[in-house]
Design a protein around this motif. Structure first.
Motif, PDB file in Angstrom:
ATOM      1  N   HIS A   1       0.868  -1.176   0.000  1.00  0.00           N
ATOM      2  CA  HIS A   1       0.000   0.000   0.000  1.00  0.00           C
ATOM      3  C   HIS A   1       0.907   1.229   0.000  1.00  0.00           C
ATOM      4  O   HIS A   1       1.594   1.510   0.982  1.00  0.00           O
ATOM      5  N   TRP A   2       0.890   1.948  -1.118  1.00  0.00           N
ATOM      6  CA  TRP A   2       1.792   3.081  -1.276  1.00  0.00           C
ATOM      7  C   TRP A   2       1.104   4.126  -2.137  1.00  0.00           C
ATOM      8  O   TRP A   2       0.699   3.836  -3.259  1.00  0.00           O
ATOM      9  N   GLY A   3       0.974   5.315  -1.623  1.00  0.00           N
ATOM     10  CA  GLY A   3       0.313   6.383  -2.356  1.00  0.00           C
ATOM     11  C   GLY A   3       0.409   7.682  -1.584  1.00  0.00           C
ATOM     12  O   GLY A   3       1.089   7.761  -0.541  1.00  0.00           O
ATOM     13  N   PRO A   4      -0.261   8.743  -2.036  1.00  0.00           N
ATOM     14  CA  PRO A   4      -0.205  10.032  -1.343  1.00  0.00           C
ATOM     15  C   PRO A   4      -0.662   9.977   0.107  1.00  0.00           C
ATOM     16  O   PRO A   4      -0.295  10.848   0.906  1.00  0.00           O
ATOM     17  N   TYR A   5      -1.436   8.955   0.466  1.00  0.00           N
ATOM     18  CA  TYR A   5      -1.888   8.816   1.855  1.00  0.00           C
ATOM     19  C   TYR A   5      -0.736   8.516   2.805  1.00  0.00           C
ATOM     20  O   TYR A   5      -0.898   8.581   4.031  1.00  0.00           O
TER      21      TYR A   5
ATOM     22  N   GLY B   1       8.602   9.646  -3.585  1.00  0.00           N
ATOM     23  CA  GLY B   1       9.131   8.338  -3.958  1.00  0.00           C
ATOM     24  C   GLY B   1      10.545   8.380  -4.494  1.00  0.00           C
ATOM     25  O   GLY B   1      10.935   7.522  -5.289  1.00  0.00           O
ATOM     26  N   GLU B   2      11.353   9.340  -4.033  1.00  0.00           N
ATOM     27  CA  GLU B   2      12.667   9.521  -4.661  1.00  0.00           C
ATOM     28  C   GLU B   2      13.610   8.346  -4.438  1.00  0.00           C
ATOM     29  O   GLU B   2      14.570   8.152  -5.194  1.00  0.00           O
ATOM     30  N   HIS B   3      13.339   7.534  -3.413  1.00  0.00           N
ATOM     31  CA  HIS B   3      14.216   6.393  -3.146  1.00  0.00           C
ATOM     32  C   HIS B   3      13.713   5.094  -3.776  1.00  0.00           C
ATOM     33  O   HIS B   3      14.339   4.037  -3.596  1.00  0.00           O
ATOM     34  N   PHE B   4      12.600   5.160  -4.476  1.00  0.00           N
ATOM     35  CA  PHE B   4      12.093   3.956  -5.145  1.00  0.00           C
ATOM     36  C   PHE B   4      13.075   3.510  -6.216  1.00  0.00           C
ATOM     37  O   PHE B   4      13.482   4.289  -7.074  1.00  0.00           O
ATOM     38  N   ASN B   5      13.446   2.250  -6.150  1.00  0.00           N
ATOM     39  CA  ASN B   5      14.318   1.640  -7.149  1.00  0.00           C
ATOM     40  C   ASN B   5      13.735   0.272  -7.462  1.00  0.00           C
ATOM     41  O   ASN B   5      13.795  -0.642  -6.633  1.00  0.00           O
TER      42      ASN B   5
ATOM     43  N   ASN C   1      -1.725  10.206 -11.659  1.00  0.00           N
ATOM     44  CA  ASN C   1      -0.984   8.941 -11.760  1.00  0.00           C
ATOM     45  C   ASN C   1       0.476   9.190 -11.429  1.00  0.00           C
ATOM     46  O   ASN C   1       0.983  10.311 -11.526  1.00  0.00           O
ATOM     47  N   ALA C   2       1.162   8.123 -11.027  1.00  0.00           N
ATOM     48  CA  ALA C   2       2.513   8.239 -10.485  1.00  0.00           C
ATOM     49  C   ALA C   2       3.546   8.657 -11.521  1.00  0.00           C
ATOM     50  O   ALA C   2       4.636   9.107 -11.151  1.00  0.00           O
ATOM     51  N   LYS C   3       3.242   8.511 -12.791  1.00  0.00           N
ATOM     52  CA  LYS C   3       4.171   8.946 -13.829  1.00  0.00           C
ATOM     53  C   LYS C   3       4.082  10.457 -14.059  1.00  0.00           C
ATOM     54  O   LYS C   3       5.100  11.118 -14.300  1.00  0.00           O
ATOM     55  N   ASP C   4       2.895  11.011 -13.987  1.00  0.00           N
ATOM     56  CA  ASP C   4       2.694  12.434 -14.263  1.00  0.00           C
ATOM     57  C   ASP C   4       2.811  13.310 -13.029  1.00  0.00           C
ATOM     58  O   ASP C   4       3.106  14.496 -13.138  1.00  0.00           O
ATOM     59  N   LYS C   5       2.549  12.752 -11.853  1.00  0.00           N
ATOM     60  CA  LYS C   5       2.573  13.526 -10.616  1.00  0.00           C
ATOM     61  C   LYS C   5       3.290  12.734  -9.530  1.00  0.00           C
ATOM     62  O   LYS C   5       3.482  11.519  -9.644  1.00  0.00           O
ATOM     63  N   GLY C   6       3.656  13.413  -8.453  1.00  0.00           N
ATOM     64  CA  GLY C   6       4.293  12.712  -7.346  1.00  0.00           C
ATOM     65  C   GLY C   6       5.651  12.164  -7.736  1.00  0.00           C
ATOM     66  O   GLY C   6       6.557  12.927  -8.111  1.00  0.00           O
ATOM     67  N   PRO C   7       5.831  10.850  -7.712  1.00  0.00           N
ATOM     68  CA  PRO C   7       7.150  10.272  -7.997  1.00  0.00           C
ATOM     69  C   PRO C   7       7.663  10.537  -9.416  1.00  0.00           C
ATOM     70  O   PRO C   7       8.853  10.465  -9.664  1.00  0.00           O
ATOM     71  N   LYS C   8       6.744  10.797 -10.344  1.00  0.00           N
ATOM     72  CA  LYS C   8       7.076  10.969 -11.767  1.00  0.00           C
ATOM     73  C   LYS C   8       7.755   9.702 -12.313  1.00  0.00           C
ATOM     74  O   LYS C   8       8.685   9.750 -13.116  1.00  0.00           O
ATOM     75  N   LYS C   9       7.263   8.556 -11.843  1.00  0.00           N
ATOM     76  CA  LYS C   9       7.770   7.255 -12.279  1.00  0.00           C
ATOM     77  C   LYS C   9       6.596   6.314 -12.495  1.00  0.00           C
ATOM     78  O   LYS C   9       5.600   6.373 -11.766  1.00  0.00           O
ATOM     79  N   ASP C  10       6.726   5.444 -13.475  1.00  0.00           N
ATOM     80  CA  ASP C  10       5.724   4.407 -13.698  1.00  0.00           C
ATOM     81  C   ASP C  10       6.012   3.278 -12.716  1.00  0.00           C
ATOM     82  O   ASP C  10       6.727   2.323 -13.033  1.00  0.00           O
TER      83      ASP C  10
ATOM     84  N   SER D   1       4.823  -1.832   3.787  1.00  0.00           N
ATOM     85  CA  SER D   1       4.388  -0.441   3.889  1.00  0.00           C
ATOM     86  C   SER D   1       5.569   0.511   3.692  1.00  0.00           C
ATOM     87  O   SER D   1       6.238   0.896   4.657  1.00  0.00           O
ATOM     88  N   PRO D   2       5.836   0.945   2.454  1.00  0.00           N
ATOM     89  CA  PRO D   2       6.920   1.901   2.215  1.00  0.00           C
ATOM     90  C   PRO D   2       6.542   3.314   2.664  1.00  0.00           C
ATOM     91  O   PRO D   2       5.359   3.665   2.756  1.00  0.00           O
ATOM     92  N   THR D   3       7.551   4.142   2.890  1.00  0.00           N
ATOM     93  CA  THR D   3       7.326   5.544   3.219  1.00  0.00           C
ATOM     94  C   THR D   3       7.026   6.330   1.944  1.00  0.00           C
ATOM     95  O   THR D   3       7.236   5.863   0.830  1.00  0.00           O
ATOM     96  N   ALA D   4       6.566   7.565   2.129  1.00  0.00           N
ATOM     97  CA  ALA D   4       6.260   8.422   0.979  1.00  0.00           C
ATOM     98  C   ALA D   4       7.478   8.662   0.111  1.00  0.00           C
ATOM     99  O   ALA D   4       7.360   8.907  -1.102  1.00  0.00           O
ATOM    100  N   GLN D   5       8.654   8.562   0.701  1.00  0.00           N
ATOM    101  CA  GLN D   5       9.887   8.781  -0.047  1.00  0.00           C
ATOM    102  C   GLN D   5      10.382   7.525  -0.777  1.00  0.00           C
ATOM    103  O   GLN D   5      11.390   7.572  -1.479  1.00  0.00           O
ATOM    104  N   GLY D   6       9.677   6.413  -0.585  1.00  0.00           N
ATOM    105  CA  GLY D   6      10.058   5.183  -1.278  1.00  0.00           C
ATOM    106  C   GLY D   6      11.065   4.345  -0.525  1.00  0.00           C
ATOM    107  O   GLY D   6      11.839   3.599  -1.135  1.00  0.00           O
ATOM    108  N   VAL D   7      11.058   4.441   0.786  1.00  0.00           N
ATOM    109  CA  VAL D   7      11.933   3.633   1.634  1.00  0.00           C
ATOM    110  C   VAL D   7      11.112   2.504   2.253  1.00  0.00           C
ATOM    111  O   VAL D   7      10.049   2.749   2.822  1.00  0.00           O
ATOM    112  N   ILE D   8      11.612   1.276   2.129  1.00  0.00           N
ATOM    113  CA  ILE D   8      11.031   0.153   2.860  1.00  0.00           C
ATOM    114  C   ILE D   8      11.810   0.046   4.161  1.00  0.00           C
ATOM    115  O   ILE D   8      13.001  -0.292   4.146  1.00  0.00           O
TER     116      ILE D   8
END
Length: 520
Positions: free
Chosen positions: A73-77, A123-127, A164-173, A377-384
């Motif tokens: 579960h990962w999103g703006p919430y 989501g800058e740390h999402f890899n 959507n996550a590609k156009d807003k927020g993380p800017k990643k698909d 449950s990852p953080t908003a920055q994309g950290v598990i």
């Protein structure tokens, strides 16, 4: 792009062929249509009716073998990191604790609406590769994101909605990048959909619903409150908050998003949360036939998983939220549960379950013909977070050593013995499930597919030099030829009136010990 620019943009029309009906979205940015070769090139085996769909085999063999999947579960919430993933709803109910915290931390919902969180969902740390490596390490055989939760934010590159996550927020698909990496590691993919609750269903009687306070707007995630963003007619905001005519929303949003993910990403499992009963039957049939026909064209065996009684079990798999079964079921089933004791999404107060609790739930589920879908449950920055990673690593290590008793197994004549019994009633008894505490006297059984081996697994660590009696063997006439550990060490054994007696000696393993019993 500013909102005024978006409103003036030319309509992007998703291919009628791709989505079985034109979808016009004046708020979305222009994107290239899907390549024709990727969509709907199939002789339709399944028609949009239950009798035709019943021809589909509900549980593919690979899923019966897989036993463990991961999702998140990962999103703006996750930006406020307070309460749980239902923050977007409860922030609008003044007496709710999440609303009080929203007011204290951000101001009124009129001045600080939910969509303001999107810019901080970085989501800058999402890899995708690193996440896929972690999922592989955990022993999961399928994985994927919550493609869209109730809040209307899509975690893939969508032409249907700008949210959507590609156009807003993380800017990643997020979904697309992760699916690519999972497939490289031979991990099957799952996309879960919770968006049946996103539609605004109470425009006509919002005053009555508001008077119900926390009990109102029960079948819509967002309360329809004039003057707030949830009731906005702005074409962009309407796509997030679900504020549009029902037929338009059903065709363009609910069904359109499903078809888009199917066309672009070819998931191996499509999984639905509750409130699917709010979707008219003909739309549920349209989705099912579209997905199963697409899978035919991909030459893939796929699965549809649902809760409640929202789709017939003749071609779908039943899911138990935060609960399991007290006994074996004849058909494969799934349980979705989370690695924490509370929220499904990351919060600052999130407490993670001990590894043993997660492991024992997996063993119990598998013994009764179930599959576990475990949420992280990852953080908003994309950290598990490290505590979640640690549990996944421990789970993977145990499965590396003992997976023979889990993967590619089937239920045996007896599923369980011991003093601890799982309650009936499913989700309504979820607290009872979370409070269960097992011991080595609780034993779960599985068997090899060739029926020549039975595996008995203790849900705890037996004390040294213990004699263990497997009383399941007293219930059936079973010819045993050998008993050993999975490491190949033979154990002394004998058949008694009480069952199969095993001398453990000093061959003890922690957390859950597996006995491999060869039968004739």
């Amino acid at each position: 792009m500013t909102l005024s620019t978006i409103k003036k943009a030319a309509c992007f029309i998703i291919s009628c062929t791709a989505l079985n009906g034109c979808i016009v979205n004046p708020a979305a940015k222009q994107k290239e249509p899907l390549e024709a070769s990727t969509i709907n090139v199939v002789a339709e085996k399944y028609q949009a009716d239950w009798s035709s769909l019943a021809k589909h085999k509900a549980a593919p063999e690979w899923l019966k073998d897989a036993k463990l999947g991961l999702y998140f579960h990962w999103g703006p919430y996750t930006v406020p990191a307070v309460g749980n993933e239902w923050y977007p709803r409860w922030m609008h109910f003044p007496k709710h604790n999440m609303a009080k915290q929203h007011l204290a931390n951000y101001g009124s919902v009129a001045d600080a609406p939910y969509h303001d969180f999107v810019k901080d969902f970085t989501g800058e740390h999402f890899n995708a590769g690193q996440w896929a490596d972690l999922f592989l390490l955990s022993g999961a055989k399928f994985a994927g994101p919550v493609a869209e939760h109730h809040d209307g934010f899509a975690m893939w590159d969508s032409a249907i909605t700008p949210w959507n996550a590609k156009d807003k927020g993380p800017k990643k698909d997020i979904l697309g990048e992760l699916f690519t990496e999972l497939k490289k590691r031979d991990i099957k993919t799952i996309a879960t959909f919770h968006h049946a609750k996103n539609l605004q269903r109470y425009q006509a009687d919002w005053q009555k619903q508001k008077a119900l306070k926390g009990r109102g707007f029960s079948d819509s995630h967002y309360p329809y409150l004039p003057g707030l963003a949830t009731a906005s007619n702005d074409p962009e905001l309407a796509l997030l908050y679900g504020n549009m005519p029902e037929q338009q929303w059903l065709a363009q949003v609910w069904l359109g998003k499903l078809k888009e993910v199917i066309n672009k990403y070819q998931p191996d499992i499509v999984w639905f949360d509750s409130w699917l009963d709010q979707i008219p039957e003909n739309y549920r049939q349209q989705f099912s036939s579209y997905y199963l026909n697409a899978a035919q064209s991909w030459h893939k065996e796929v699965a549809i998983v649902r809760k409640q009684d929202d789709l017939p079990l003749s071609f779908t798999i039943n899911d138990h939220e935060k609960s399991r079964e007290p006994q074996t079921l004849p058909n494969l089933w799934m349980t979705d549960d989370t690695i924490s004791t509370g929220s499904w999404s990351y919060t600052k107060q999130l407490k993670i379950k001990p590894f043993q609790q997660v492991l024992h739930a997996l063993i119990d589920t598998v013994s009764k013909n179930g599959v576990v879908l475990l949420n992280i449950s990852p953080t908003a920055q994309g950290v598990i977070p490290s505590d979640q990673r640690q549990v996944l690593a421990q789970l993977g290590q145990w499965l590396k050593e003992n997976g023979e008793a889990i993967y590619q197994t089937r239920p045996w004549l007896v599923a369980a013995q011991g003093p601890t019994i799982e309650p009936e009633g499913g989700f309504k008894n979820r607290k009872a499930f979370s409070d269960l505490a097992y011991s080595y006297q609780d034993i779960r059984y599985t068997r090899s597919k060739n029926n020549k081996t039975v595996y008995a697994t203790t849900l705890g660590t037996p004390p040294a030099t213990t004699q263990l009696i497997l009383n399941a063997f007293s219930q059936h006439t079973i010819a045993v030829s050998n008993v050993s550990t999975l490491a190949g060490e033979s154990l002394a054994w004998s058949m008694t009136e009480q069952g199969l007696l095993i001398e453990l000696g000093n061959k003890i393993t922690a957390d859950a010990m597996v006995f491999k019993i060869s039968i004739n």
